[in-house]
Design a protein around this motif. Structure first.
Motif, short mmCIF file in Angstrom:
data_model
loop_
_atom_site.label_atom_id
_atom_site.label_comp_id
_atom_site.label_asym_id
_atom_site.label_seq_id
_atom_site.Cartn_x
_atom_site.Cartn_y
_atom_site.Cartn_z
N ASP A 147 -22.81 -30.25 12.24
CA ASP A 147 -23.39 -29.53 11.11
C ASP A 147 -24.88 -29.86 11.08
OD1 ASP A 147 -23.88 -28.13 8.85
OD2 ASP A 147 -22.47 -29.19 7.57
N GLY A 148 -25.71 -28.90 11.49
CA GLY A 148 -27.12 -29.20 11.65
C GLY A 148 -27.32 -30.08 12.87
N ASP A 149 -27.99 -31.21 12.68
CA ASP A 149 -28.20 -32.14 13.80
C ASP A 149 -27.16 -33.26 13.82
OD1 ASP A 149 -30.47 -30.78 14.66
OD2 ASP A 149 -31.77 -31.86 13.25
N ALA A 150 -26.31 -33.29 12.82
CA ALA A 150 -25.33 -34.38 12.72
C ALA A 150 -24.03 -34.00 13.41
CB ALA A 150 -25.06 -34.70 11.26
N VAL A 151 -23.47 -34.96 14.15
CA VAL A 151 -22.16 -34.79 14.79
C VAL A 151 -21.28 -35.94 14.35
CG1 VAL A 151 -20.89 -34.64 16.96
CG2 VAL A 151 -23.18 -33.65 16.80
N HIS A 165 8.38 -21.08 14.54
CA HIS A 165 9.32 -20.90 15.63
C HIS A 165 9.47 -22.15 16.49
CE1 HIS A 165 9.87 -16.58 14.95
NE2 HIS A 165 8.59 -16.55 14.66
N VAL A 166 9.15 -23.30 15.91
CA VAL A 166 9.32 -24.57 16.62
C VAL A 166 10.27 -25.45 15.84
CG1 VAL A 166 6.99 -24.45 17.59
CG2 VAL A 166 7.39 -25.70 15.46
N SER A 167 10.83 -26.44 16.52
CA SER A 167 11.67 -27.43 15.84
C SER A 167 10.85 -28.67 15.50
CB SER A 167 12.85 -27.82 16.73
OG SER A 167 13.69 -26.71 16.97
N PHE A 168 9.94 -29.05 16.44
CA PHE A 168 9.09 -30.21 16.24
C PHE A 168 7.68 -29.92 16.74
CE2 PHE A 168 13.35 -31.94 16.46
CZ PHE A 168 13.37 -32.84 15.40
N VAL A 169 6.71 -30.63 16.17
CA VAL A 169 5.31 -30.54 16.58
C VAL A 169 4.80 -31.97 16.79
CG1 VAL A 169 2.98 -29.84 15.91
CG2 VAL A 169 4.94 -28.41 15.28
N TYR A 170 3.99 -32.17 17.84
CA TYR A 170 3.40 -33.49 18.03
C TYR A 170 1.96 -33.48 17.54
CZ TYR A 170 2.63 -38.14 19.79
OH TYR A 170 2.37 -39.49 19.86
N CYS A 171 1.63 -34.47 16.70
CA CYS A 171 0.27 -34.63 16.19
C CYS A 171 -0.37 -35.83 16.88
CB CYS A 171 0.30 -34.83 14.68
SG CYS A 171 0.94 -33.43 13.75
N TRP A 172 -1.43 -35.57 17.62
CA TRP A 172 -2.11 -36.61 18.40
C TRP A 172 -3.38 -37.05 17.67
CZ3 TRP A 172 -6.26 -35.62 22.44
CH2 TRP A 172 -6.61 -36.82 23.10
N SER A 173 -3.62 -38.36 17.61
CA SER A 173 -4.76 -38.89 16.88
C SER A 173 -6.08 -38.80 17.64
CB SER A 173 -4.50 -40.35 16.49
OG SER A 173 -4.27 -41.14 17.65
N GLY A 174 -6.05 -38.29 18.88
CA GLY A 174 -7.27 -38.12 19.65
C GLY A 174 -8.07 -36.90 19.19
N TYR A 175 -9.16 -36.63 19.91
CA TYR A 175 -10.06 -35.53 19.54
C TYR A 175 -10.09 -34.51 20.68
CZ TYR A 175 -11.47 -38.73 15.89
OH TYR A 175 -11.46 -39.57 14.83
N SER A 176 -9.87 -33.24 20.32
CA SER A 176 -9.70 -32.22 21.36
C SER A 176 -10.63 -31.03 21.20
CB SER A 176 -8.25 -31.71 21.35
OG SER A 176 -7.96 -31.08 20.12
N TYR A 177 -11.52 -31.06 20.21
CA TYR A 177 -12.32 -29.86 19.96
C TYR A 177 -13.67 -30.26 19.37
CZ TYR A 177 -13.52 -25.19 18.21
OH TYR A 177 -14.15 -24.01 17.96
N TYR A 178 -14.69 -29.49 19.74
CA TYR A 178 -16.05 -29.71 19.25
C TYR A 178 -16.44 -28.49 18.42
CZ TYR A 178 -21.05 -30.90 19.45
OH TYR A 178 -22.34 -31.23 19.13
N TYR A 179 -16.46 -28.68 17.10
CA TYR A 179 -16.66 -27.56 16.18
C TYR A 179 -18.10 -27.53 15.69
CZ TYR A 179 -16.30 -24.90 11.81
OH TYR A 179 -16.49 -24.01 10.79
N VAL A 180 -18.76 -26.39 15.91
CA VAL A 180 -20.14 -26.20 15.48
C VAL A 180 -20.15 -25.24 14.29
CG1 VAL A 180 -22.45 -25.42 16.12
CG2 VAL A 180 -21.00 -26.58 17.81
#
Length: 231
Positions: free
Chosen positions: A24-28, A95-110
């Motif tokens: 957001d701006g210059d901050a990540v 349409h799923v029975s289970f979902v896995y939530c991973w504590s890592g980071y997978s996306y860079y949102y601008v």
């Protein structure tokens, strides 16, 4: 992507979600996602987390193609400019029975200054709110959700209904009739929905009725509330 795929294979799931970085701006900075802790969640628990914490973005997810093959399409989905990810994500996780939530980071949102989330033009906001409502109602008619999940989905859309009706001076008369019908049929006449709204936020519950009966009065109340909040 490799880490997400590892989780999908290890836990035999078709959907893996993770956290993300935001610029957001210059901050990540890192942004923790909507889930409490890493692990496998069943469908209902995951849907509750998804809806209640606005975690329904499609970004940074690993999604099996088979889930998209089961998704339905409605023309209204293409018109949505806010909540469009939600419409798709809610279908997929139904349409799923289970979902896995991973504590890592997978996306860079601008987040850019031109993003719709920064738009303050009331006519455009009202227009986007209308299309969001239509898409969501079409989704509820196309997918069979558990009753509790359906109530939570409708509650997420409640603010859009109020926002649209409060913009009474910028409204399209035909669209206003459509939104009022939604409010009447999905919120006012449904006892379970009324009880759920009241349990979640009494002020929002009251504002809905004011918006339905008198949009002009609702805008006055909303303006007074903003004045007192600034003080």
């Amino acid at each position: 992507i490799e880490r997400l795929h590892e989780k999908a294979v290890a836990y035999s799931v078709d959907l893996v979600v993770a956290n993300f970085y935001k610029k957001d701006g210059d901050a990540v900075f890192p942004v923790d996602s909507f889930f409490r802790e890493e692990g496998c969640y069943d469908k209902i628990d995951f849907q509750k987390l998804l809806i209640d914490n606005q975690g329904d973005s499609l970004c940074g997810r690993l999604i099996a193609r088979s889930l998209f093959d089961m998704a339905v399409w409605r023309p209204s989905f293409a018109c949505a400019r806010i909540g469009e990810d939600q419409v798709v994500m809610l279908q997929l996780c139904n349409h799923v029975s289970f979902v896995y939530c991973w504590s890592g980071y997978s996306y860079y949102y601008v987040q850019r200054p031109t993003s719709v989330v920064h738009d303050t033009d009331e006519l455009r906001i009202a227009d986007r709110s209308f299309h969001y409502m239509v898409a969501l109602v079409d989704l509820l008619s196309a997918e069979r959700f558990e009753r509790e999940i359906r109530l939570r989905i409708l509650y997420r859309a409640l603010s859009m209904a109020c926002l649209y009706l409060r913009s009474w001076y910028a409204l399209d008369s035909e669209r206003t009739v459509v939104v009022r019908h939604y409010v009447r049929d999905f919120y006012i006449r449904d006892r379970a929905m009324r009880d759920f709204m009241f349990s979640q936020n009494r002020l929002t519950y009251i504002m809905l009725f004011i918006c339905y009966l008198s949009p002009a009065l609702a805008e006055c109340v909303s303006s007074l509330r903003r004045v007192f909040q600034r003080k």
